[in-house]
Design an enzyme around this catalytic site. Structure first.
Site, mmCIF file in Angstrom:
data_model
loop_
_atom_site.group_PDB
_atom_site.id
_atom_site.type_symbol
_atom_site.label_atom_id
_atom_site.label_comp_id
_atom_site.label_asym_id
_atom_site.label_seq_id
_atom_site.Cartn_x
_atom_site.Cartn_y
_atom_site.Cartn_z
ATOM 1 N N LYS A 129 0.837 -1.280 0.025
ATOM 2 C CA LYS A 129 -0.138 0.062 0.024
ATOM 3 C C LYS A 129 0.641 1.244 0.110
ATOM 4 C CE LYS A 129 -2.736 -2.297 -0.611
ATOM 5 N NZ LYS A 129 -3.493 -2.482 -1.920
ATOM 6 N N THR A 153 2.924 0.413 -5.139
ATOM 7 C CA THR A 153 3.476 -0.456 -5.905
ATOM 8 C C THR A 153 2.854 -0.688 -7.344
ATOM 9 O OG1 THR A 153 3.201 -1.551 -3.763
ATOM 10 C CG2 THR A 153 4.174 -2.954 -5.610
ATOM 11 N N TRP A 203 1.331 1.470 -9.169
ATOM 12 C CA TRP A 203 1.798 2.765 -9.744
ATOM 13 C C TRP A 203 3.427 2.659 -10.220
ATOM 14 C CZ3 TRP A 203 2.850 8.235 -7.681
ATOM 15 C CH2 TRP A 203 3.054 9.115 -8.921
ATOM 16 N N HIS A 224 7.446 -7.509 -1.958
ATOM 17 C CA HIS A 224 7.065 -6.662 -0.626
ATOM 18 C C HIS A 224 8.159 -7.312 0.374
ATOM 19 C CE1 HIS A 224 3.560 -4.790 -1.984
ATOM 20 N NE2 HIS A 224 2.842 -5.910 -2.034
ATOM 21 N N ARG A 282 5.976 5.723 1.193
ATOM 22 C CA ARG A 282 5.069 6.699 1.518
ATOM 23 C C ARG A 282 4.792 6.987 3.002
ATOM 24 N NH1 ARG A 282 -1.311 4.793 -0.195
ATOM 25 N NH2 ARG A 282 -1.991 6.694 -0.597
ATOM 26 N N ARG A 302 -8.015 2.693 -4.810
ATOM 27 C CA ARG A 302 -8.978 3.252 -3.868
ATOM 28 C C ARG A 302 -9.198 4.562 -4.231
ATOM 29 N NH1 ARG A 302 -9.513 5.485 1.484
ATOM 30 N NH2 ARG A 302 -7.371 5.830 1.330
HETATM 31 P P1 A3P Z 1 -4.916 4.566 -1.360
HETATM 32 O O1 A3P Z 1 -5.579 3.332 -0.688
HETATM 33 O O2 A3P Z 1 -4.832 5.639 -0.391
HETATM 34 O O3 A3P Z 1 -5.932 5.149 -2.327
HETATM 35 P P2 A3P Z 1 -0.110 -0.730 -3.630
HETATM 36 O O4 A3P Z 1 -0.081 -0.432 -5.178
HETATM 37 O O5 A3P Z 1 1.209 -0.651 -3.070
HETATM 38 O O6 A3P Z 1 -0.913 -1.717 -3.121
HETATM 39 O O7 A3P Z 1 -0.733 0.714 -3.084
HETATM 40 C C1 A3P Z 1 -1.948 0.962 -3.159
HETATM 41 C C2 A3P Z 1 -2.195 2.708 -3.030
HETATM 42 O O8 A3P Z 1 -1.800 3.372 -4.040
HETATM 43 C C3 A3P Z 1 -3.773 3.008 -2.831
HETATM 44 O O9 A3P Z 1 -3.755 4.307 -2.308
HETATM 45 C C4 A3P Z 1 -4.170 3.145 -4.233
HETATM 46 O O10 A3P Z 1 -5.212 3.727 -4.601
HETATM 47 C C5 A3P Z 1 -2.834 4.073 -4.915
HETATM 48 N N1 A3P Z 1 -2.708 3.802 -6.349
HETATM 49 C C6 A3P Z 1 -3.062 2.817 -7.046
HETATM 50 N N2 A3P Z 1 -2.845 3.070 -8.416
HETATM 51 C C7 A3P Z 1 -2.250 4.406 -8.438
HETATM 52 C C8 A3P Z 1 -1.827 5.012 -9.392
HETATM 53 N N3 A3P Z 1 -1.737 4.698 -10.721
HETATM 54 N N4 A3P Z 1 -1.447 6.222 -8.970
HETATM 55 C C9 A3P Z 1 -1.372 6.802 -7.901
HETATM 56 N N5 A3P Z 1 -1.576 5.999 -6.704
HETATM 57 C C10 A3P Z 1 -2.165 4.630 -7.218
#
Ligand code: A3P
Length: 339
Positions: free
Chosen positions: A79, A82, A84, A136, A158, A299
């Site tokens: 979270k 990743t 992105w 991870h 983050r 999200r």
């Molecule tokens: P939020 O829950 O704050 O919205 P991971 O990819 O490591 O699981 O992280 C998930 C977080 O990255 C989530 O944050 C998600 O919404 C956000 N996220 C997913 N895709 C993204 C993107 N393309 N750009 C920016 N944030 C993104």
């Protein structure tokens, strides 16, 4: 980097039943911490907390994964952005092969475009392969061959407050997705989760140890480890996309820059775009036998969303813990007001 997609992987199911039994026996001896979700307890292993379902893959990769010097590992705690980072790296690395309209990211769940080592994927793959891999796993738990091979690592982290809120939402969604008849108390409350997180008890946590491990290693080997923060990337996406491309060994040419290629990739990998790709909106992802809706990985994608869930005191408390734990490291997380 030329790849044929989908590329060859050796999935976790390839772990022999003999090895599986060995790891399961070992995992059974570990202490268990219940609380985050009734799906799985957390187990402490090598200084970090894992779900047993992922620990098997972690142990397997530690024993068997043979990193190649040309591999590039995308590392992160859960979270932290990743997906992105995966999307940006994938799009940058394959841009001469796929333009956005035919990118595998249009039809394949983002996380499946670059699978996780933690699931045992790629664990035993030999010969030429697509060099981008993800994990991870904390720095000190990486398979030895990763360090020995000198392969490159990109790490994303983050602000812990947003990380916590994102994790809390995700675990609750995953629990809902997997437990048909939810009982009261099956979903962890914000307060319970916060207490555990602040004690360092969270998936792949303590979070600060995870961050510190990669930060320290990036100071020692800046040419091998690119350390990124989600908030910085949100603020200056173009300059970070350029840095990422250089680090991956495929810098943007002047012609590409002038032709708007960087902006095109940034737009394609944006939260707004990827969260609206059909497979990410409606698909379901299976990780080690557990099902999670793909949309749970997209999200809000905002900096500072913690303010909608945590009190100012909770925020300060977590900031203080982070400050203490990272004291002397030179690493800070300061988040500007919510945009
Ligand atoms: P939020 O829950 O704050 O919205 P991971 O990819 O490591 O699981 O992280 C998930 C977080 O990255 C989530 O944050 C998600 O919404 C956000 N996220 C997913 N895709 C993204 C993107 N393309 N750009 C920016 N944030 C993104």
């Amino acid at each position: 980097m030329e790849i044929s997609f989908p590329f060859q992987t050796n999935l976790a199911s390839d772990i022999s039943s003999e090895s599986r039994e060995k790891y399961q026996k070992l995992i059974a001896t570990l202490p268990k911490e219940n609380g985050w979700t009734p799906m799985q307890p957390l187990c402490p292993y090598q200084g970090f907390w894992f779900f047993p379902m992922f620990l098997e893959g972690v142990m397997y990769t530690q024993d068997h994964f043979q990193a190649q010097s040309t591999d590039i590992l995308l590392c992160s705690s859960m979270k932290t952005g990743t997906a992105w980072l995966k999307a940006l790296s994938f799009s940058i690395a394959t841009r001469t092969q796929f333009n956005n309209s035919i990118s595998p990211l249009q039809t394949t769940f983002t996380h499946e475009c670059i699978p996780f080592l933690d699931y045992g994927e790629y664990a035993a793959s030999q010969g030429p392969r697509f060099p981008l891999l993800a994990t991870h796993v904390p720095y000190t738990c990486l398979p030895k061959s990763v360090i020995d091979s000198g392969c490159k690592i990109v790490y994303i982290c983050r602000d812990p407050k947003d990380n916590f809120v994102s994790l809390w939402h995700f675990v609750r969604t995953a629990t809902r997705n997997n437990i048909k008849e939810l009982k009261e108390g099956d979903l962890i409350s914000m307060e319970e989760a916060f207490e555990l997180y602040c004690k360092g008890i969270s998936l792949y946590g303590p979070y600060w140890e995870h961050v510190w491990g990669y930060w320290n290693a990036s100071l020692e080997h800046p040419e091998k480890i690119l350390f990124l923060k989600y908030e910085d990337m949100m603020k200056e996406t173009e300059s970070y996309a350029k840095r990422l491309a250089e680090f991956l060994g495929c810098p943007f040419s002047l012609e590409e820059e002038r032709g708007g290629k960087i902006q095109e990739i940034i737009q394609f990998c944006s939260f707004e775009n990827l969260s609206n790709v059909e497979v990410n909106k409606t698909g379901i992802h299976q990780a080690q036998g557990r099902l999670v809706e793909n949309k749970a990985y997209f999200r809000k994608g905002k900096v500072g969303d913690w303010r909608n869930y945590l009190t100012a005191e909770m925020g300060e408390h977590l900031d203080k813990i982070m400050e203490q734990k990272l004291s002397g490291s030179g690493l800070t997380f300061s988040v500007s007001p919510q945009e």
